[in-house]
Design a protein around this motif. Structure first.
Motif, PDB file in Angstrom:
ATOM      1  N   ALA A  10       1.279  15.894  -1.549  1.00 15.23           N
ATOM      2  CA  ALA A  10       2.201  14.995  -0.853  1.00 15.23           C
ATOM      3  C   ALA A  10       1.269  13.886  -0.125  1.00 15.23           C
ATOM      4  N   MET A  11       0.163  14.319   0.358  1.00 13.14           N
ATOM      5  CA  MET A  11      -0.624  13.292   1.183  1.00 13.14           C
ATOM      6  C   MET A  11      -1.198  12.253  -0.097  1.00 13.14           C
ATOM      7  N   MET A  12      -1.470  12.842  -1.282  1.00 16.07           N
ATOM      8  CA  MET A  12      -2.089  11.717  -2.404  1.00 16.07           C
ATOM      9  C   MET A  12      -0.680  10.589  -2.685  1.00 16.07           C
ATOM     10  N   THR A  13       0.550  11.231  -2.735  1.00 17.10           N
ATOM     11  CA  THR A  13       1.549  10.248  -2.839  1.00 17.10           C
ATOM     12  C   THR A  13       1.543   9.210  -1.683  1.00 17.10           C
ATOM     13  N   ALA A  14       1.335   9.535  -0.710  1.00 23.28           N
ATOM     14  CA  ALA A  14       1.526   8.544   0.450  1.00 23.28           C
ATOM     15  C   ALA A  14       0.165   7.533   0.355  1.00 23.28           C
ATOM     16  N   MET A  15      -0.790   8.147   0.139  1.00 17.65           N
ATOM     17  CA  MET A  15      -2.249   7.411  -0.049  1.00 17.65           C
ATOM     18  C   MET A  15      -1.856   6.372  -1.149  1.00 17.65           C
ATOM     19  N   LEU A  16      -1.312   6.431  -2.228  1.00 16.25           N
ATOM     20  CA  LEU A  16      -1.173   5.596  -3.302  1.00 16.25           C
ATOM     21  C   LEU A  16      -0.041   4.684  -3.051  1.00 16.25           C
ATOM     22  N   THR A  17       0.961   5.188  -2.234  1.00 16.79           N
ATOM     23  CA  THR A  17       1.915   4.180  -1.576  1.00 16.79           C
ATOM     24  C   THR A  17       1.528   3.233  -0.562  1.00 16.79           C
ATOM     25  N   VAL A  18       0.493   3.612   0.230  1.00 17.27           N
ATOM     26  CA  VAL A  18      -0.322   2.715   1.182  1.00 17.27           C
ATOM     27  C   VAL A  18      -1.104   1.497   0.212  1.00 17.27           C
ATOM     28  N   GLU A  19      -1.723   2.000  -1.058  1.00 13.16           N
ATOM     29  CA  GLU A  19      -2.346   1.037  -1.800  1.00 13.16           C
ATOM     30  C   GLU A  19      -1.333   0.089  -2.330  1.00 13.16           C
ATOM     31  N   ASN A  20      -0.057   0.621  -2.744  1.00 11.40           N
ATOM     32  CA  ASN A  20       0.823  -0.444  -3.266  1.00 11.40           C
ATOM     33  C   ASN A  20       1.182  -1.410  -2.226  1.00 11.40           C
ATOM     34  N   ILE A  21       1.536  -0.889  -1.053  1.00 13.27           N
ATOM     35  CA  ILE A  21       1.951  -1.871   0.120  1.00 13.27           C
ATOM     36  C   ILE A  21       1.008  -2.808   0.237  1.00 13.27           C
ATOM     37  N   LEU A  22      -0.189  -2.518   0.343  1.00 12.16           N
ATOM     38  CA  LEU A  22      -1.324  -3.452   0.727  1.00 12.16           C
ATOM     39  C   LEU A  22      -1.662  -4.521  -0.529  1.00 12.16           C
ATOM     40  N   ALA A  23      -1.491  -4.054  -1.785  1.00 12.33           N
ATOM     41  CA  ALA A  23      -1.438  -4.852  -2.964  1.00 12.33           C
ATOM     42  C   ALA A  23      -0.132  -5.682  -3.049  1.00 12.33           C
ATOM     43  N   GLY A  24       0.965  -5.254  -2.607  1.00 15.15           N
ATOM     44  CA  GLY A  24       1.993  -6.295  -2.428  1.00 15.15           C
ATOM     45  C   GLY A  24       2.918  -6.131  -3.814  1.00 15.15           C
ATOM     46  N   GLU A  25       2.665  -4.993  -4.653  1.00 11.82           N
ATOM     47  CA  GLU A  25       3.333  -4.667  -5.636  1.00 11.82           C
ATOM     48  C   GLU A  25       2.720  -3.088  -6.167  1.00 11.82           C
ATOM     49  N   ARG A  26       3.619  -2.566  -7.089  1.00 11.96           N
ATOM     50  CA  ARG A  26       3.575  -1.041  -7.410  1.00 11.96           C
ATOM     51  C   ARG A  26       2.178  -1.252  -8.486  1.00 11.96           C
ATOM     52  N   VAL A  27       1.217  -0.940  -7.943  1.00 13.45           N
ATOM     53  CA  VAL A  27      -0.115  -0.960  -8.913  1.00 13.45           C
ATOM     54  C   VAL A  27      -0.234   0.497  -9.412  1.00 13.45           C
ATOM     55  N   TYR A  28       0.024   1.313  -8.587  1.00  8.49           N
ATOM     56  CA  TYR A  28      -0.013   2.726  -9.019  1.00  8.49           C
ATOM     57  C   TYR A  28       1.185   3.270  -9.058  1.00  8.49           C
ATOM     58  N   ASP A  29       1.334   4.297  -9.897  1.00  6.21           N
ATOM     59  CA  ASP A  29       2.730   5.023 -10.085  1.00  6.21           C
ATOM     60  C   ASP A  29       2.334   6.408  -9.455  1.00  6.21           C
ATOM     61  N   ILE A  30       3.051   6.449  -8.320  1.00  9.52           N
ATOM     62  CA  ILE A  30       2.787   7.855  -7.558  1.00  9.52           C
ATOM     63  C   ILE A  30       3.342   9.153  -8.434  1.00  9.52           C
ATOM     64  N   TRP A  31       4.298   8.702  -9.062  1.00  9.80           N
ATOM     65  CA  TRP A  31       4.886   9.949  -9.796  1.00  9.80           C
ATOM     66  C   TRP A  31       4.046  10.795 -10.935  1.00  9.80           C
ATOM     67  N   CYS A  32       2.677  10.178 -11.051  1.00 11.76           N
ATOM     68  CA  CYS A  32       1.687  10.633 -11.590  1.00 11.76           C
ATOM     69  C   CYS A  32       1.035  11.823 -11.092  1.00 11.76           C
ATOM     70  N   VAL A  33       1.184  12.084  -9.581  1.00  7.94           N
ATOM     71  CA  VAL A  33       0.325  12.997  -8.935  1.00  7.94           C
ATOM     72  C   VAL A  33       1.086  14.366  -9.047  1.00  7.94           C
ATOM     73  N   ASN A  34       0.363  15.304  -9.624  1.00  7.91           N
ATOM     74  CA  ASN A  34       0.592  16.598  -9.588  1.00  7.91           C
ATOM     75  C   ASN A  34       1.445  16.544 -11.112  1.00  7.91           C
ATOM     76  N   GLU A  35       1.714  15.782 -11.767  1.00  8.95           N
ATOM     77  CA  GLU A  35       2.464  15.856 -12.974  1.00  8.95           C
ATOM     78  C   GLU A  35       1.975  16.959 -14.060  1.00  8.95           C
ATOM     79  N   ASP A  36       0.458  16.631 -14.403  1.00  8.61           N
ATOM     80  CA  ASP A  36      -0.150  17.562 -15.285  1.00  8.61           C
ATOM     81  C   ASP A  36      -1.088  18.602 -14.792  1.00  8.61           C
ATOM     82  N   ALA A  37      -1.201  18.611 -13.312  1.00  8.87           N
ATOM     83  CA  ALA A  37      -2.100  19.328 -12.454  1.00  8.87           C
ATOM     84  C   ALA A  37      -2.310  20.762 -12.934  1.00  8.87           C
ATOM     85  N   GLU A  38      -3.452  21.559 -13.198  1.00 13.51           N
ATOM     86  CA  GLU A  38      -3.422  22.917 -13.103  1.00 13.51           C
ATOM     87  C   GLU A  38      -3.133  23.531 -11.769  1.00 13.51           C
TER      88      GLU A  38
END
Length: 535
Positions: A459-487
């Motif tokens: 959950a924290m990582m989705t927020a961290m990447l969202t902050v990066e996207n806001i600072l960049a002014g566009e969706r640079v990172y796809d937060i839906w990758c987080v925990n997608e294929d994790a062990e």
């Protein structure tokens, strides 16, 4: 008005900020903290009148502290570990990890020790497990649709029925053959509950001579870090840092409506618990960790996918904490109850999480966890009735004499788990697709915000990447990758994953974007919601 620490303020009930955030859980507070560090002004609304942290909060009752669900602080992400250390640098303790499974009057180590499991199951049942496993490998279910299909293919029908079916149906309140296989693939991947038993059987037959310590093939962490007084310490510290940076954490504020202003910005209205009044927040960006179903119902204009979102389901949760006249009952952090004779699903021992959770050394404090739906018989029971049920079930399990119980408390948690039924994925995809296309400045994060069974660090990582996207002014990172294929999150080494996760084909920041992000981090002072320094 109540703001942060609860001090009365005379300022207006209207706020103009860069980012409005719905929910003061791990995702919302992580986003608020990181944005505030970069000079952006945020306003976080939280429905609870007292606690921040969501399901990761720590509830206090008469000096006793209760962790809602149990939260081991372990992550493979170095960025998450670093952030934990930054927010709460001096209050972690190292704790031993111990969990067991209770099944038919016997305890099994978790992860399973092969020969212990063989001894407890007996030779006949162990042999049928082996035969069942062999059949699953020879004749697997070809079209895997459900949790039952996936788990039966992995471990065989017999082990599935022993170690998965009863507990899983308690947790989710639905038959395993109606649950999506996605949940099993996400949460069980990498664990070897069945493999440990099978490994022992192979050894007893001389079929496997590789060295082994008797544990499952992939062991879980043996120790973990934990805040001295529970996970709520982390999120209370994050809240304090957000407020110290000049932003706002508004307690007792429930989202009423999130309306587009027609120019890419947002107007968030919230109902106050203290006087029933309304607070208005205007912002360029909105971050929501609210359940997707609630967000869709409160968005204006109403999404076309509101019907799909309304079909999303959630599982609710009760913790019944008992204070018991005893130095301690068992050394486990928690015990999984795979027994259909009782309703309890898991039992926590709060002192095993941290001695500071329990102030009296002569008293043990345990939390019985009941999974339910809001409004059903369990949820609607009185606190007194639930405490009596907990005492009775502890006696049935042989863990406590009810006469030794000297008090108790009940904590209710709405929407603790997003349900993975057979249509959830299509409903989530429909809503996500529409909102991302229509509202690029609206960001969904966290477990309920994305309807994904994420852990605290995810959950924290989705927020961290969202902050990066806001600072960049566009969706640079796809937060839906987080925990997608994790062990499984408790296997492996802490901080082993050094980089922010991306998947093949996903764009990294361009050199200009990377430079812009670096300049934002390096230059003190306020930046705009687009990530550019204010003129």
């Amino acid at each position: 008005m109540v703001d942060g620490f609860g001090a009365a303020q005379a300022e207006s009930r209207e706020y103009d900020v860069d980012v409005a955030i719905i929910g003061a859980g791990p995702a919302g507070l992580t986003a608020g903290y990181l944005l505030s560090k970069q000079g952006l002004k945020v306003a976080i609304i939280e429905k609870d009148t007292r606690y921040v942290g969501g399901i990761s909060r720590t509830v206090e009752h008469e000096g006793y502290r209760f962790d809602i669900g149990g939260h081991r602080f372990f992550s493979k992400s170095q960025q998450v570990v670093d952030l934990w250390n930054e927010i709460l640098p001096d209050d972690f303790i190292q704790r031993p990890r111990m969990s067991r499974i209770y099944y038919e009057g016997r305890f099994y180590s978790y992860p399973l020790r092969a020969f212990e499991a063989l001894r407890n199951l007996g030779i006949w049942r162990s042999t049928t497990c082996m035969a069942s496993y062999g059949l699953a490998k020879l004749f697997p279910i070809r079209e895997v649709k459900s949790f039952e299909d996936w788990t039966s293919n992995q471990f065989g029908k017999k082990l599935y029925s022993i170690f998965f079916k009863t507990y899983t149906e308690k947790v989710w309140g639905m038959p395993c053959n109606e649950m999506s296989a996605d949940w099993a693939a996400q949460r069980i991947k990498g664990l070897s509950l069945g493999a440990a038993v099978l490994d022992g059987l192979k050894r007893s037959l001389g079929l496997n001579k590789r060295p082994n310590d008797g544990m499952a093939t992939k062991t879980l962490l043996e120790t973990f870090r934990y805040p001295r007084q529970g996970p709520g310490m982390m999120w209370e510290a994050a809240r304090d840092k957000v407020i110290a940076a000049g932003s706002h954490v508004l307690m007792g504020h429930a989202m009423k409506q999130l309306a587009s202003d027609g120019q890419g910005g947002w107007r968030l209205s919230a109902t106050r618990a203290d006087d029933g009044g309304e607070t208005m927040i205007r912002a360029r960006h909105a971050i929501s960790s609210a359940p997707m179903r609630e967000l869709a119902a409160r968005l204006h204009p109403l999404p076309q996918t509101t019907l799909e979102a309304s079909r999303l389901k959630y599982r609710d949760f009760l913790t019944v904490a008992l204070k018991i006249r005893s130095e301690d009952l068992f050394p486990d952090n928690w015990i999984y109850i795979h027994d259909s004779k009782v309703k309890v699903g898991r039992i926590q021992n709060f002192r095993s999480w941290s001695p500071e959770m329990v102030p009296d050394e002569s008293v043990a404090c345990v939390g019985l966890e009941y999974f339910c739906f809001e409004g059903d018989d369990l949820w609607a029971s009185t606190d007194e009735g639930l405490i009596e049920l907990a005492k009775k079930e502890m006696a049935i399990l042989g863990l406590v004499n009810p006469d030794d119980v000297i008090g108790g408390a009940v904590v209710r948690q709405e929407k603790a788990y997003p349900v993975y039924d057979d249509e959830y994925a299509a409903n989530v995809a429909a809503m996500r697709g529409e909102l991302e296309e229509r509202f690029p400045t609206l960001h969904m994060v966290g477990r309920n915000g994305m309807h994904r069974y994420n852990n605290q660090d995810h959950a924290m990582m989705t927020a961290m990447l969202t902050v990066e996207n806001i600072l960049a002014g566009e969706r640079v990172y796809d937060i839906w990758c987080v925990n997608e294929d994790a062990e499984y999150h408790e296997a492996g080494d802490e901080g082993a994953q050094k980089a922010i996760p991306t998947r093949p084909g996903h764009r990294e920041p361009t050199p200009d974007q990377a430079a812009a992000l670096a300049s934002v981090r390096d230059v003190p002072g306020k930046v705009s919601a687009s990530g550019r320094k204010a003129a």
